[in-house]
Write a protein that holds these residues in place. Structure first.
Motif, PDB file in Angstrom:
ATOM      1  N   ILE A  49       0.824  -1.194   0.177  1.00  0.00           N
ATOM      2  CA  ILE A  49      -0.063  -0.041  -0.015  1.00  0.00           C
ATOM      3  C   ILE A  49       0.865   1.297   0.078  1.00  0.00           C
ATOM      4  CG2 ILE A  49      -1.630   1.366   1.274  1.00  0.00           C
ATOM      5  CD1 ILE A  49      -2.696  -1.081   2.146  1.00  0.00           C
ATOM      6  N   HIS A  50       0.638   2.200  -1.025  1.00  0.00           N
ATOM      7  CA  HIS A  50       1.131   3.432  -0.963  1.00  0.00           C
ATOM      8  C   HIS A  50       0.272   4.471  -0.256  1.00  0.00           C
ATOM      9  CE1 HIS A  50       4.343   2.251  -3.525  1.00  0.00           C
ATOM     10  NE2 HIS A  50       3.395   1.938  -4.264  1.00  0.00           N
ATOM     11  N   PHE A  51       0.649   5.122   0.842  1.00  0.00           N
ATOM     12  CA  PHE A  51      -0.234   6.141   1.252  1.00  0.00           C
ATOM     13  C   PHE A  51       0.098   7.368   1.708  1.00  0.00           C
ATOM     14  CE2 PHE A  51       1.904   4.157   4.887  1.00  0.00           C
ATOM     15  CZ  PHE A  51       2.216   4.974   5.664  1.00  0.00           C
ATOM     16  N   ARG A  52      -0.584   8.603   1.974  1.00  0.00           N
ATOM     17  CA  ARG A  52      -0.280   9.801   2.310  1.00  0.00           C
ATOM     18  C   ARG A  52      -1.171  10.264   3.259  1.00  0.00           C
ATOM     19  NH1 ARG A  52      -2.429  13.705  -0.851  1.00  0.00           N
ATOM     20  NH2 ARG A  52      -3.516  13.103  -2.891  1.00  0.00           N
ATOM     21  N   LEU A  53      -0.845  11.400   4.201  1.00  0.00           N
ATOM     22  CA  LEU A  53      -1.760  11.985   4.984  1.00  0.00           C
ATOM     23  C   LEU A  53      -1.654  13.514   4.435  1.00  0.00           C
ATOM     24  CD1 LEU A  53      -3.757  12.069   7.329  1.00  0.00           C
ATOM     25  CD2 LEU A  53      -1.909  12.194   8.913  1.00  0.00           C
ATOM     26  N   SER A  54      -2.684  14.051   3.818  1.00  0.00           N
ATOM     27  CA  SER A  54      -2.722  15.312   3.399  1.00  0.00           C
ATOM     28  C   SER A  54      -2.752  16.338   4.532  1.00  0.00           C
ATOM     29  CB  SER A  54      -3.987  15.668   2.402  1.00  0.00           C
ATOM     30  OG  SER A  54      -4.992  15.389   3.024  1.00  0.00           O
ATOM     31  N   ASP A  55      -2.404  17.632   4.011  1.00  0.00           N
ATOM     32  CA  ASP A  55      -2.541  18.626   5.072  1.00  0.00           C
ATOM     33  C   ASP A  55      -3.817  18.898   5.509  1.00  0.00           C
ATOM     34  OD1 ASP A  55       0.278  18.914   4.635  1.00  0.00           O
ATOM     35  OD2 ASP A  55       0.231  20.758   3.309  1.00  0.00           O
ATOM     36  N   SER A  56      -4.792  18.628   4.805  1.00  0.00           N
ATOM     37  CA  SER A  56      -6.241  19.067   5.342  1.00  0.00           C
ATOM     38  C   SER A  56      -6.856  17.772   6.135  1.00  0.00           C
ATOM     39  CB  SER A  56      -7.044  18.997   4.132  1.00  0.00           C
ATOM     40  OG  SER A  56      -7.022  17.829   3.174  1.00  0.00           O
ATOM     41  N   GLY A  57      -5.840  16.673   6.218  1.00  0.00           N
ATOM     42  CA  GLY A  57      -6.502  15.647   7.208  1.00  0.00           C
ATOM     43  C   GLY A  57      -7.090  14.456   6.441  1.00  0.00           C
ATOM     44  N   VAL A  58      -6.754  14.107   5.073  1.00  0.00           N
ATOM     45  CA  VAL A  58      -7.311  13.093   4.290  1.00  0.00           C
ATOM     46  C   VAL A  58      -6.438  12.047   4.216  1.00  0.00           C
ATOM     47  CG1 VAL A  58      -8.448  12.149   2.475  1.00  0.00           C
ATOM     48  CG2 VAL A  58      -8.772  14.762   3.215  1.00  0.00           C
ATOM     49  N   LEU A  59      -6.477  10.879   4.665  1.00  0.00           N
ATOM     50  CA  LEU A  59      -5.704   9.753   4.614  1.00  0.00           C
ATOM     51  C   LEU A  59      -6.058   9.080   3.176  1.00  0.00           C
ATOM     52  CD1 LEU A  59      -3.628   7.784   5.745  1.00  0.00           C
ATOM     53  CD2 LEU A  59      -5.495   6.452   6.584  1.00  0.00           C
ATOM     54  N   VAL A  60      -4.824   9.293   2.239  1.00  0.00           N
ATOM     55  CA  VAL A  60      -5.160   8.832   1.008  1.00  0.00           C
ATOM     56  C   VAL A  60      -4.278   7.022   0.643  1.00  0.00           C
ATOM     57  CG1 VAL A  60      -4.976   8.918  -1.532  1.00  0.00           C
ATOM     58  CG2 VAL A  60      -5.350  10.791  -0.112  1.00  0.00           C
ATOM     59  N   VAL A  61      -5.236   6.382   0.371  1.00  0.00           N
ATOM     60  CA  VAL A  61      -4.477   4.744   0.573  1.00  0.00           C
ATOM     61  C   VAL A  61      -4.705   4.230  -1.006  1.00  0.00           C
ATOM     62  CG1 VAL A  61      -4.774   2.380   1.192  1.00  0.00           C
ATOM     63  CG2 VAL A  61      -5.013   4.401   2.764  1.00  0.00           C
ATOM     64  N   GLN A  62      -3.403   3.775  -1.386  1.00  0.00           N
ATOM     65  CA  GLN A  62      -3.415   3.384  -2.826  1.00  0.00           C
ATOM     66  C   GLN A  62      -2.838   1.960  -2.951  1.00  0.00           C
ATOM     67  OE1 GLN A  62      -1.356   6.821  -4.240  1.00  0.00           O
ATOM     68  NE2 GLN A  62      -3.130   7.187  -5.699  1.00  0.00           N
ATOM     69  N   PRO A  63      -3.482   0.767  -2.818  1.00  0.00           N
ATOM     70  CA  PRO A  63      -3.113  -0.393  -3.103  1.00  0.00           C
ATOM     71  C   PRO A  63      -2.324  -0.730  -4.232  1.00  0.00           C
ATOM     72  CG  PRO A  63      -5.397  -0.615  -1.857  1.00  0.00           C
ATOM     73  CD  PRO A  63      -5.217   0.935  -2.807  1.00  0.00           C
ATOM     74  N   SER A  64      -1.254  -1.370  -4.295  1.00  0.00           N
ATOM     75  CA  SER A  64      -0.347  -1.571  -5.492  1.00  0.00           C
ATOM     76  C   SER A  64      -0.069  -2.882  -5.871  1.00  0.00           C
ATOM     77  CB  SER A  64       0.795  -0.740  -5.788  1.00  0.00           C
ATOM     78  OG  SER A  64       1.774  -0.971  -4.757  1.00  0.00           O
ATOM     79  N   GLY A  65      -0.254  -3.492  -4.688  1.00  0.00           N
ATOM     80  CA  GLY A  65       0.055  -5.098  -4.764  1.00  0.00           C
ATOM     81  C   GLY A  65      -0.818  -5.717  -3.484  1.00  0.00           C
ATOM     82  N   PRO A  66      -0.769  -7.044  -3.351  1.00  0.00           N
ATOM     83  CA  PRO A  66      -1.214  -7.814  -2.395  1.00  0.00           C
ATOM     84  C   PRO A  66      -0.990  -7.297  -0.920  1.00  0.00           C
ATOM     85  CG  PRO A  66      -0.658  -9.519  -3.919  1.00  0.00           C
ATOM     86  CD  PRO A  66      -0.092  -8.033  -4.307  1.00  0.00           C
TER      87      PRO A  66
END
Length: 243
Positions: free
Chosen positions: A2-19
């Motif tokens: 999983i690639h993820f980032r926590l934006s300055d506005s408080g949104v957790l963005v999760v991007q699975p790229s494999g199992p």
């Protein structure tokens, strides 16, 4: 993975790229938890997964649901951006976010999903919410806050329509966040129970309150199967009621 980032506005963005692995959620938790403890607040969770890769093993699946269970109260909105029907319709994932507003977007609509998460909050959700799963003949009910007579009356109108076409059905009711019930709603619930007892096949009650366990231990002269589960046993309740 999983690639993820926590934006300055408080949104957790999760991007699975494999199992997905258990280590993925450990990494997310290591960043999110200290941020929450320091006073940060999440606006929402954005799952960007055009093609859901699934879990690497059982440990990854368990870590996923443990993370969801431990953080659902801090996440007011969840957006899933995916064309994968399994991810967008997965009831065990969506259900755990009992306090969240949940929306699905098609792949490529990440910007629209982010705009929705960051938009001003809408009026509070009703205290009783339900989902109908026709394949399992199951109504999944969640209760949040105090149940008013009017809200319960509105809820019953939907349930009676389902029973009229699909009886008998089963109910999975989560009382984890129940704060009280108005007298009028209790009276209507009692009347509903006696009127439709033959329309209900099984009932699973989820919550740690002692009255739930006492209710399921009372003598039952009807054919209704009723069983209680603790708050952390929602998946067992689902498996039991659909078996």
């Amino acid at each position: 993975m999983i690639h993820f980032r926590l934006s300055d506005s408080g949104v957790l963005v999760v991007q699975p790229s494999g199992p997905i692995t258990s280590e993925d959620f450990t990494a997310i938790q290591d960043q999110v938890d200290p941020w929450l403890e320091s006073g940060g607040k999440l606006k929402g969770l954005l799952i960007d997964a055009p093609d859901f890769p699934g879990w690497k093993d059982l440990a990854g699946l368990r870590s996923h649901f443990r993370f969801v269970r431990d953080h659902h109260r801090e996440i007011p909105r969840i957006a899933v951006v995916s064309n994968d029907e399994f991810l967008s319709a997965l009831p065990k994932l969506a259900r755990h976010f009992v306090k969240a507003d949940f929306r699905r977007y098609d792949a490529g609509e990440t910007a629209e999903a982010l705009t929705w998460i960051e938009s001003p909050p809408e009026p509070r959700l009703p205290s009783i919410r339900h989902s109908w799963f026709p394949a399992e003949q199951l109504v999944w009910v969640t209760v949040d806050g105090k149940v008013t007579t009017e809200e319960y009356k509105h809820f019953l109108s939907h349930i009676e329509a389902i029973l009229a076409k699909h009886s008998p059905v089963s109910f999975l009711v989560n009382f984890e966040d129940l704060e009280g019930v108005e007298l009028g709603a209790l009276i209507k619930d009692t009347k509903f129970g006696f009127t439709h007892i033959k329309d209900i096949k099984r009932m699973a009650l989820v919550g740690d309150s002692k009255w739930i366990k006492r209710l399921t231990s009372l003598p039952n002269p009807f054919s209704l199967e009723i069983k209680s589960f603790d708050e952390d046993q929602e998946h067992q309740a689902w498996n039991w009621i659909t078996s």
